[in-house]
Write an enzyme that holds these catalytic residues in place. Structure first.
Site, short mmCIF file in Angstrom:
data_model
loop_
_atom_site.label_atom_id
_atom_site.label_comp_id
_atom_site.label_asym_id
_atom_site.label_seq_id
_atom_site.Cartn_x
_atom_site.Cartn_y
_atom_site.Cartn_z
N TYR A 141 31.01 -12.07 -4.08
CA TYR A 141 31.58 -11.41 -5.25
C TYR A 141 30.92 -11.94 -6.52
CZ TYR A 141 35.38 -9.62 -8.23
OH TYR A 141 36.12 -8.97 -9.17
N HIS A 158 27.41 -16.16 2.41
CA HIS A 158 28.14 -17.40 2.06
C HIS A 158 27.39 -18.64 2.56
CE1 HIS A 158 31.94 -15.67 0.58
NE2 HIS A 158 31.58 -14.64 1.34
N GLU A 172 28.12 -21.64 2.02
CA GLU A 172 29.06 -22.75 2.24
C GLU A 172 29.67 -22.75 3.64
OE1 GLU A 172 29.53 -20.07 0.52
OE2 GLU A 172 31.59 -19.37 0.49
N GLY A 175 49.00 -45.07 6.29
CA GLY A 175 48.00 -44.01 6.44
C GLY A 175 46.78 -44.38 5.61
N VAL A 176 45.69 -43.62 5.80
CA VAL A 176 44.43 -44.01 5.14
C VAL A 176 44.54 -43.92 3.61
CG1 VAL A 176 43.33 -41.74 5.43
CG2 VAL A 176 41.92 -43.76 5.13
N ASP A 177 45.26 -42.91 3.09
CA ASP A 177 45.31 -42.75 1.63
C ASP A 177 46.07 -43.89 0.95
OD1 ASP A 177 44.17 -40.37 2.32
OD2 ASP A 177 45.99 -39.19 2.06
N SER A 178 47.29 -44.15 1.43
CA SER A 178 48.08 -45.18 0.75
C SER A 178 47.51 -46.57 1.02
CB SER A 178 49.55 -45.09 1.13
OG SER A 178 49.76 -45.47 2.45
#
Ligand code: XMP
Length: 507
Positions: free
Chosen positions: A78, A166, A168, A222-225
């Site tokens: 687009y 596309h 990506e 968890g990995v994030d915290s």
């Protein structure tokens, strides 16, 4: 940095992730973003995403066309049609959608820089209704497919490119090469976005926001915290406190493991609140009520701990996809409501200021930072675990016996997935305890016991998921072990529903 301007494509996030994978920082902006905003952000190139609409709806879109005079531009799908229409070309409204893999031929006579390293015939992914049928004055066609004569174009000055396909999407074989050529060779950008530079940005954000104040962080393991707790410790030292709450809904051995990893590594506080949570959850069956009670209880504990510690800030590991989720491509407010929050959802009136230094990062980037700062592999590579814990995997009401049954079953699932080397291949693998009993026979005796459902899914980001085709012998071992070793279980079933229509968790 690169700006991805979102015209509502389902692939917008994917474009951003691909650019980040090429070690260039990028952010997503709604279609109405102004030139001034992009300049303030120091943008050097712009990518126009695809979109669900027809080009005839373009007039309503009202985007800032001054961007074309100021940046390198790549229009995708687009985005290509927007360029064609804007510069005086023609776009035909399509009745039929061209969808799927197609052979693409870069123009052999004008072998453009964007296609360096791309063969003369390559597979690309198409998903469009409208088609560019006349190219604007001052542009050249640089590639075609069997169906589409204008599948790629560029402006004569080499600043503006458009692709109908596309790049990506993984199905476009040379998609990454094409994006790389655009960013490195055409825009002259340098691949400098790496775990080190991300870490610097995160640390600066924490320093700017928290200063010499005190901050607490809800550590879940968890990995994030976990990554956040270590960074906060590095930046704020004793002014940061990581609070690990055992809500009584954790997996087998989890509390000991997390304590062992963090107690000497960060300023750490362990709170055993199992009784408190279980009391509040007594007799609760409705999944949303369970979630609300758990979220609310977490917040009460954090606020109390923050008061004791003298903290004004609460740090959370919110990620970029959560931020994008609540952003509408055309400006204004999105109607989408996020149901999963860190720490189970925040109340309207929170007495703490939020610090969210990961809010521009993707999950794989957090993993990169985690490796950089020495977070143990066990944490980096583990499956996600929901904030409300085993409560949303015990269908119906929760009690200690049922928690114990589920913990045992769950640990067998994880153990066998690891033994079979399948653990890293799937997004999540876990057991769910159902509120039904069934008849069985064991050692010539009738049994009347509980049923476990086994849930194993593959996913990129948890937004969609496919049930995993696990080899029968692995399923057999898991089933035999659970039925034989976990008292109270005499049957196991395998969940073969994808998301959508099901969700990953049962509640
Ligand atoms: P669903 O069940 O919605 O889950 O398909 C998608 C992913 O999110 C995880 N999940 C949560 N994570 N707090 C979290 O931090 C929550 O309340 C929560 N609920 C679900 C789920 O495990 C899956 O990976």
């Amino acid at each position: 940095m690169v700006a991805v301007i979102d015209f509502g494509s389902q692939y917008t996030q994917l474009i951003a992730r691909r650019i980040r994978e090429l070690n260039i920082y990028c952010e997503i902006f709604p279609s109405r973003v102004s030139l001034e905003t992009l300049r303030e952000k120091n943008v050097s190139a712009v990518i126009l995403s695809g979109g669900p609409g027809h080009i005839s709806a373009l007039e309503k879109m009202n985007f800032d066309d001054r961007i074309f005079d100021n940046f390198f531009v790549l229009g995708i799908c687009y985005g290509l049609q927007i360029l064609a229409k804007h510069f005086g070309g023609e776009v035909a409204s399509g009745e039929k959608r061209e969808y799927g893999e197609t052979v693409f031929y870069p123009d052999p006579d004008i072998y453009d820089k964007i296609f360096i390293g791309v063969p003369h015939k390559t597979i690309v992914w198409m998903s469009h209704w409208d088609t560019v049928i006349k190219i604007p004055y001052g542009f050249n066609i640089i590639g075609r497919t069997d169906n589409t004569d204008i599948a790629a174009m560029k402006s004569a000055d080499g600043r503006i490119y458009g692709l109908q396909f596309h790049p990506e999407v993984v199905h476009t074989q040379e998609g990454k090469t094409i994006l790389k050529n655009f960013l490195y060779s055409i825009c002259g950008l340098k691949p400098e976005w790496n775990p080190g530079s991300m870490l610097e940005l995160v640390e600066r954000e924490i320093r700017d926001k928290v200063g010499n104040g005190r901050v607490i962080c809800g550590l879940s393991g968890g990995v994030d915290s976990s990554t956040l707790a270590i960074i906060l410790n590095n930046v704020c030292g004793k002014n940061a406190l990581s609070v690990f709450v055992n809500n009584g809904l954790l997996r087998k051995g989890e509390a000991e493991k997390i304590k062992g990893i963090f107690k000497d590594r960060v300023n750490f506080k362990y709170i055993d609140a199992g009784d408190f949570f279980l009391k509040r959850l007594q007799g609760v069956v409705d999944p949303e009520r369970k979630r609300k009670i758990i979220g609310n209880t977490f917040i009460r504990i954090f606020e109390k701990e923050a008061r004791k510690f003298g903290a004004k800030f609460l740090a959370q590991g919110t990620l970029y996809p959560d931020v994008i989720e609540s952003m509408s491509p055309f400006g204004g407010h999105s109607s989408r409501i996020k149901t999963h929050h860190n720490v189970g959802g925040l109340p309207e009136k929170l007495h703490l200021t939020l610090v969210e230094p990961f809010k521009f990062l993707f999950k794989d980037e957090i993993r990169g930072i985690a490796k950089e700062i020495g977070v143990p592999d066990f944490i980096i590579n583990r499956h996600p675990f929901p904030g409300p814990g085993l409560a949303v995997r015990i269908i119906g009401s929760i009690d200690r016996t049922r928690l114990q049954i589920l913990r045992e079953a769950d640990s067998i699932v994880i153990e066998e997935m690891k033994k079979a080397d399948l653990y890293p291949d799937v997004w999540q693998a876990f057991a769910v305890l159902l509120p039904v009993k069934s008849v069985g026979v064991m050692g010539d005796k009738r049994t009347y016991e509980n049923v476990i459902a086994l849930r194993i899914v593959k996913s990129m980001d948890g937004m969609t998921a496919e049930w995993a085709r696990i080899p029968y012998d692995v399923l057999a071992v898991i089933s035999n072990r659970i039925v034989n070793e976990v008292k109270g279980i005499n049957r196991l079933v395998y969940d073969i529903t994808s998301k959508p229509p099901a969700t990953i968790e049962w509640e």
